[in-house]
Enzyme design. Sequence first.
Site, short mmCIF file in Angstrom:
data_model
loop_
_atom_site.label_atom_id
_atom_site.label_comp_id
_atom_site.label_asym_id
_atom_site.label_seq_id
_atom_site.Cartn_x
_atom_site.Cartn_y
_atom_site.Cartn_z
N SER A 241 -28.10 28.04 -30.86
CA SER A 241 -27.46 29.33 -31.10
C SER A 241 -26.86 29.95 -29.84
CB SER A 241 -28.43 30.29 -31.78
OG SER A 241 -28.87 29.74 -33.01
N ASN B 2 -20.94 20.00 -30.44
CA ASN B 2 -21.33 19.04 -31.48
C ASN B 2 -20.76 19.56 -32.80
OD1 ASN B 2 -22.60 17.40 -33.32
ND2 ASN B 2 -24.66 18.22 -32.96
N GLY C 147 -28.94 26.46 -35.18
CA GLY C 147 -28.25 26.91 -36.39
C GLY C 147 -28.96 28.08 -37.08
N LYS D 194 -20.84 18.14 -35.65
CA LYS D 194 -21.63 17.71 -36.82
C LYS D 194 -20.69 17.19 -37.92
CE LYS D 194 -25.04 21.06 -35.43
NZ LYS D 194 -26.22 21.83 -35.76
N GLU E 75 -31.35 16.97 -35.99
CA GLU E 75 -30.97 16.66 -37.38
C GLU E 75 -31.10 15.16 -37.64
OE1 GLU E 75 -27.21 18.68 -37.21
OE2 GLU E 75 -28.29 20.58 -37.04
N HIS F 273 -30.49 13.94 -31.66
CA HIS F 273 -30.33 15.31 -32.17
C HIS F 273 -31.42 15.58 -33.22
CE1 HIS F 273 -28.72 18.83 -34.16
NE2 HIS F 273 -28.06 19.04 -33.04
N GLU G 35 -33.26 21.29 -26.87
CA GLU G 35 -32.87 22.08 -28.04
C GLU G 35 -34.10 22.42 -28.87
OE1 GLU G 35 -28.49 21.43 -29.10
OE2 GLU G 35 -29.61 19.86 -30.07
#
Length: 250
Positions: free
Chosen positions: A212, A9, A172, A11, A96, A94, A166
Amino acid sequence: MRKNIVAGNWKMNNDLGATATLITALKQKKNEGNAEVIIAPTFVNLYSAFDSLSDSNITVAAQNMHQAESGAYTGEISAGMLKGIGVDTVILGHSERRAYFHESDELLAQKVDSALKNNMRIIFCFGEELEDRKAGKEENVVGSQLKNALFHLDASAWSNIVLAYEPVWAIGTGETASPEQAQDMHAFIRKTVAEKYNSDVAENVSILYGGSVKPANAKEIFGKPDVDGGLIGGAALKADDFFDIVNAFA
Ligand code: PEP
């Protein structure tokens, strides 16, 4: 038989030139294992990525899409538009998108329906926040994310679903779930799918881990029986690191 998949991904990273440079580097890499490789560049660079990868085995996915087919939704992109440029895989849910764009399970259920109506494959992301885990509620949270966004589907639709667990606290942050934490949650997810549908659906759905993942930890995480690959953020932006992760399946 479920597939191993490693998806990157990207982003909101890489302009047109950087997309071309990274794709050139990725094409020079050898996939030594059996994992399908997917990359998800930004919307504006999807077609050029798709075009440059047409002679390779790397699949291109979108990072998001709108739930409507068309209409007055300024700035949005539909499933049909993605299909029209050859992109038939989309990441939905996701963390985010959930956190910054307020995407709820109910909205995601609509996006899922629209993607499936357009014969797209979905990489569906979900996972608990740190406070959920601290409170011991991670299975409740993950179970309801699955139920609310996906359990209205017929069993047959699941051949187009890939799950990506996730944990938000590992995205991240450099903090990774331990291979055991990932395995425990993936086993719970598979059991939950089996209870709702049947063991065939549960055994055939690929469940990716994201948070990560790096070359140094990929082999151990992917070595767990219910972990069928990874959704990779930061490490997907470097061809060497990304393919070291892909080749954890070699
Ligand atoms: C992600 O954003 O899906 C992700 C897993 O990011 P990172 O690998 O950087 O934690």
